[in-house]
Design a protein around this motif. Sequence first.
Motif, PDB file in Angstrom:
ATOM      1  N   ILE A 135       7.969  27.645-126.764  1.00 40.69           N
ATOM      2  CA  ILE A 135       7.274  28.340-127.853  1.00 40.69           C
ATOM      3  C   ILE A 135       6.994  27.395-129.019  1.00 40.69           C
ATOM      4  O   ILE A 135       5.903  27.413-129.614  1.00 40.69           O
ATOM      5  CB  ILE A 135       8.096  29.559-128.322  1.00 40.69           C
ATOM      6  N   LEU A 136       7.960  26.537-129.346  1.00 39.14           N
ATOM      7  CA  LEU A 136       7.786  25.600-130.460  1.00 39.14           C
ATOM      8  C   LEU A 136       6.652  24.622-130.221  1.00 39.14           C
ATOM      9  O   LEU A 136       5.906  24.279-131.151  1.00 39.14           O
ATOM     10  CB  LEU A 136       9.090  24.841-130.711  1.00 39.14           C
ATOM     11  N   VAL A 137       6.500  24.163-128.987  1.00 40.10           N
ATOM     12  CA  VAL A 137       5.401  23.242-128.665  1.00 40.10           C
ATOM     13  C   VAL A 137       4.058  23.925-128.905  1.00 40.10           C
ATOM     14  O   VAL A 137       3.158  23.357-129.531  1.00 40.10           O
ATOM     15  CB  VAL A 137       5.507  22.751-127.206  1.00 40.10           C
ATOM     16  N   ILE A 138       3.920  25.154-128.424  1.00 37.81           N
ATOM     17  CA  ILE A 138       2.661  25.885-128.615  1.00 37.81           C
ATOM     18  C   ILE A 138       2.424  26.163-130.091  1.00 37.81           C
ATOM     19  O   ILE A 138       1.307  26.004-130.604  1.00 37.81           O
ATOM     20  CB  ILE A 138       2.670  27.209-127.822  1.00 37.81           C
ATOM     21  N   GLU A 139       3.475  26.566-130.802  1.00 38.82           N
ATOM     22  CA  GLU A 139       3.358  26.843-132.241  1.00 38.82           C
ATOM     23  C   GLU A 139       2.853  25.612-132.988  1.00 38.82           C
ATOM     24  O   GLU A 139       1.971  25.704-133.852  1.00 38.82           O
ATOM     25  CB  GLU A 139       4.712  27.267-132.788  1.00 38.82           C
ATOM     26  N   GLY A 140       3.386  24.436-132.649  1.00 37.06           N
ATOM     27  CA  GLY A 140       2.956  23.206-133.295  1.00 37.06           C
ATOM     28  C   GLY A 140       1.496  22.898-133.020  1.00 37.06           C
ATOM     29  O   GLY A 140       0.762  22.423-133.905  1.00 37.06           O
ATOM     30  N   LEU A 141       1.047  23.179-131.812  1.00 38.91           N
ATOM     31  CA  LEU A 141      -0.345  22.913-131.460  1.00 38.91           C
ATOM     32  C   LEU A 141      -1.295  23.883-132.166  1.00 38.91           C
ATOM     33  O   LEU A 141      -2.400  23.499-132.574  1.00 38.91           O
ATOM     34  CB  LEU A 141      -0.525  23.016-129.939  1.00 38.91           C
ATOM     35  N   VAL A 142      -0.874  25.135-132.309  1.00 34.38           N
ATOM     36  CA  VAL A 142      -1.705  26.102-133.050  1.00 34.38           C
ATOM     37  C   VAL A 142      -1.820  25.660-134.511  1.00 34.38           C
ATOM     38  O   VAL A 142      -2.914  25.691-135.100  1.00 34.38           O
ATOM     39  CB  VAL A 142      -1.119  27.523-132.954  1.00 34.38           C
ATOM     40  N   SER A 143      -0.709  25.228-135.113  1.00 35.92           N
ATOM     41  CA  SER A 143      -0.735  24.730-136.491  1.00 35.92           C
ATOM     42  C   SER A 143      -1.665  23.527-136.605  1.00 35.92           C
ATOM     43  O   SER A 143      -2.439  23.398-137.578  1.00 35.92           O
ATOM     44  CB  SER A 143       0.673  24.337-136.947  1.00 35.92           C
ATOM     45  N   GLU A 144      -1.597  22.637-135.629  1.00 33.35           N
ATOM     46  CA  GLU A 144      -2.473  21.460-135.617  1.00 33.35           C
ATOM     47  C   GLU A 144      -3.939  21.891-135.574  1.00 33.35           C
ATOM     48  O   GLU A 144      -4.790  21.325-136.266  1.00 33.35           O
ATOM     49  CB  GLU A 144      -2.138  20.599-134.397  1.00 33.35           C
ATOM     50  N   GLY A 145      -4.233  22.892-134.747  1.00 39.53           N
ATOM     51  CA  GLY A 145      -5.594  23.393-134.642  1.00 39.53           C
ATOM     52  C   GLY A 145      -6.089  24.028-135.930  1.00 39.53           C
ATOM     53  O   GLY A 145      -7.277  23.927-136.275  1.00 39.53           O
ATOM     54  N   GLN A 146      -5.189  24.678-136.669  1.00 36.36           N
ATOM     55  CA  GLN A 146      -5.575  25.250-137.959  1.00 36.36           C
ATOM     56  C   GLN A 146      -5.914  24.161-138.966  1.00 36.36           C
ATOM     57  O   GLN A 146      -6.890  24.264-139.707  1.00 36.36           O
ATOM     58  CB  GLN A 146      -4.443  26.141-138.482  1.00 36.36           C
ATOM     59  N   VAL A 147      -5.120  23.115-138.988  1.00 38.28           N
ATOM     60  CA  VAL A 147      -5.374  21.992-139.898  1.00 38.28           C
ATOM     61  C   VAL A 147      -6.706  21.329-139.578  1.00 38.28           C
ATOM     62  O   VAL A 147      -7.455  20.920-140.474  1.00 38.28           O
ATOM     63  CB  VAL A 147      -4.229  20.951-139.812  1.00 38.28           C
ATOM     64  N   GLN A 148      -7.036  21.225-138.286  1.00 37.28           N
ATOM     65  CA  GLN A 148      -8.275  20.570-137.864  1.00 37.28           C
ATOM     66  C   GLN A 148      -9.494  21.489-137.932  1.00 37.28           C
ATOM     67  O   GLN A 148     -10.609  21.067-137.628  1.00 37.28           O
ATOM     68  CB  GLN A 148      -8.114  20.043-136.428  1.00 37.28           C
ATOM     69  N   GLY A 149      -9.278  22.749-138.328  1.00 42.82           N
ATOM     70  CA  GLY A 149     -10.389  23.679-138.450  1.00 42.82           C
ATOM     71  C   GLY A 149     -10.821  24.317-137.147  1.00 42.82           C
ATOM     72  O   GLY A 149     -11.872  24.966-137.089  1.00 42.82           O
ATOM     73  N   GLU A 150     -10.025  24.165-136.091  1.00 44.77           N
ATOM     74  CA  GLU A 150     -10.367  24.776-134.798  1.00 44.77           C
ATOM     75  C   GLU A 150     -10.039  26.264-134.783  1.00 44.77           C
ATOM     76  O   GLU A 150     -10.754  27.059-134.165  1.00 44.77           O
ATOM     77  CB  GLU A 150      -9.597  24.098-133.676  1.00 44.77           C
TER      78      GLU A 150
END
Length: 206
Positions: A135-150
Motif C-alpha cells: 500500500i505504501l508503494v502505491i501511495e507514494g506513486l499517487v503522491s508523485e503523480g499529484q506533484v507532477q500534475g498527472e
Amino acid sequence: MTKEPNRQERKKAQTRGLIFETAMELFLKQGYDDTTVEQIVAKADVAKGTFFNHFPTKDAILSELGRQRVELAEVLLRKEFSVLSSAQEKIICLLEVFGQVNEENKEITELVLRHMFVQMFSDIEQEKQNQQQFILVIEGLVSEGQVQGEFVNNVEPRHVAEIIAGMYFFTLYQWVQGELENSLRQELLARTNIILRGIQARQKME
C-alpha cells in the motif's frame, strides 16, 4: 561497504533455507493444513527446536514466502522504474509485475492467498508488514503523480492506494477460483486503468 556474513551466519541462513524449502515442498504436495511441524523437521533432518529458532510457527513460513515475493517484485520494479517517468505508468507496471510473479506459480499463490485471508486481521507482524509495504508503494506513486500534475489533488493518496490494493487482492481471489475471463495481468491492468482514470487531472485526459 556491506559486511560479508561469517561462517556461522551462512550456516544459519542455509538451515533456514532448508526448512523453508522443505516446508514449501510438503505444503504443495499434501496441503498446508495436512502438513505438521513434525513432518517438516523429519524431512529436513533438523531438530524441532531448530525449526522454532527460525520460524516461531508454521504460519511464519508462509509469511516469509510473502516477504520474499515482495522483495522479488521490488527488484523487478527497480529495473522497470528506471526507464519510466510517469507515476501512472509506474502504478500500472507495479500491478503488472505482481501479476507476473503470481502467474509464475499459481499453486503457491493460492496457498499464500488463503493464508493471507485467514491472517489478515491477526497479530502476525510480518503479514501486516507485507500488506502495508504494498500500500505504501502505491501511495507514494499517487503522491508523485499529484506533484507532477498527472492526478487531481483533491483525493487522499492513501485512499487511492487502499482501493487499488483491495482490487488487487479481490482479483487474485477471482483468479485462483478460475473466475476470470482473461489472464491475471490483463485483468489487473484493465481494472487499474479504470481506477486511475477516475483521478486523472483534466489536462491529462484531454
